[in-house]
Design an enzyme around this catalytic site. Structure first.
Site, PDB file in Angstrom:
ATOM      1  N   GLU A  50      -1.610  -1.510  -4.499  1.00  0.00           N
ATOM      2  CA  GLU A  50      -2.079  -0.710  -4.920  1.00  0.00           C
ATOM      3  C   GLU A  50      -2.493   0.139  -5.813  1.00  0.00           C
ATOM      4  O   GLU A  50      -1.701   1.457  -5.749  1.00  0.00           O
ATOM      5  CB  GLU A  50      -2.913   0.159  -3.640  1.00  0.00           C
ATOM      6  CG  GLU A  50      -4.351   0.331  -3.704  1.00  0.00           C
ATOM      7  CD  GLU A  50      -4.694   1.839  -2.713  1.00  0.00           C
ATOM      8  OE1 GLU A  50      -5.777   0.875  -1.312  1.00  0.00           O
ATOM      9  OE2 GLU A  50      -3.997   2.464  -1.910  1.00  0.00           O
TER      10      GLU A  50
ATOM     11  N   ASP B 183       0.614  -1.454  -0.021  1.00  0.00           N
ATOM     12  CA  ASP B 183      -0.546   0.296   0.043  1.00  0.00           C
ATOM     13  C   ASP B 183       0.833   1.287   0.110  1.00  0.00           C
ATOM     14  O   ASP B 183       1.343   1.891   1.415  1.00  0.00           O
ATOM     15  CB  ASP B 183      -0.983   0.258   1.180  1.00  0.00           C
ATOM     16  CG  ASP B 183      -1.832   1.068   1.248  1.00  0.00           C
ATOM     17  OD1 ASP B 183      -1.689   2.118   0.484  1.00  0.00           O
ATOM     18  OD2 ASP B 183      -2.150   1.219   2.302  1.00  0.00           O
TER      19      ASP B 183
ATOM     20  N   ASP C  21      -2.365   1.041   7.629  1.00  0.00           N
ATOM     21  CA  ASP C  21      -1.664   1.073   6.508  1.00  0.00           C
ATOM     22  C   ASP C  21      -1.039  -0.240   6.160  1.00  0.00           C
ATOM     23  O   ASP C  21      -0.941  -1.128   5.494  1.00  0.00           O
ATOM     24  CB  ASP C  21      -0.496   1.559   5.807  1.00  0.00           C
ATOM     25  CG  ASP C  21      -0.584   3.637   6.167  1.00  0.00           C
ATOM     26  OD1 ASP C  21      -1.338   3.616   4.964  1.00  0.00           O
ATOM     27  OD2 ASP C  21      -0.478   3.959   7.548  1.00  0.00           O
TER      28      ASP C  21
END
Length: 177
Positions: free
Chosen positions: A67, A7, A139
């Site tokens: 992502e 991420d 996160d």
């Protein structure tokens, strides 16, 4: 198979590592890469790259899920996020990992069953899926969520095609006659 989920961010980059054996997912590692506000963008990108390389060398994943950039009203923020993604992707590619991209909605749908789920819902479901009791940042759980999402996609024979007809054309050996 070991999957690294990332991420990316320019303040904090979350990561998660899972192992997929047959249809079972097992937690391997997770954490965050903290990036100081005092650092230049270039120093942050170097830290992201170096940290991803260290993780790849430590855990030896064969797949990486990251992502994808979502639309942002702040163009400058989107560009910086793109740089962070690039540094992470390069770290994975330099070690011959297959890299897959997932939108936040795709990841949330795979993990929670709702593409509009809150980050806290993702975190809760990640802990349930991996049977974890440890505390983690949002996160970090997003990094694990991306790895879980990728594992689910790998298990789906239609993951890379638009229809069953296209799948059969690509894999005629898997059709029983």
């Amino acid at each position: 198979m070991i999957i690294l989920g990332i991420d990316p961010g320019t303040q904090v980059t979350g990561f998660g590592v899972v192992m997929l054996t047959k249809s079972k997912l097992t937690y391997v590692d997770s954490g965050i890469i903290e990036l100081s506000n005092k650092w230049s963008l270039f120093q942050k990108l170097e830290k992201i790259y170096d940290s991803i390389v260290d993780l790849v060398e430590l855990h030896k994943p064969t797949e990486c899920a990251i992502e994808n950039i979502f639309y942002s009203q702040n163009v400058n923020s989107a560009l910086k996020l793109g740089h962070a993604r690039g540094a992470a992707i390069l770290g994975a590619l330099h070690h011959n990992l297959k890299v897959a991209e997932y939108s936040p909605k795709e990841m949330k749908m795979a993990v929670v069953g709702n593409g509009n789920a809150a980050k806290e819902q993702v975190q809760f479901m990640v802990k349930q899926i991996l049977n974890l009791k440890l505390e983690m940042t949002l996160d970090e759980s997003d990094g694990l969520g991306l790895a879980i999402c990728h594992a689910h996609r790998l298990g789906s024979p239609r993951a890379s095609v638009k229809s069953w007809t296209a799948f059969i054309k690509m894999h005629p050996e898997r059709v029983k006659k």
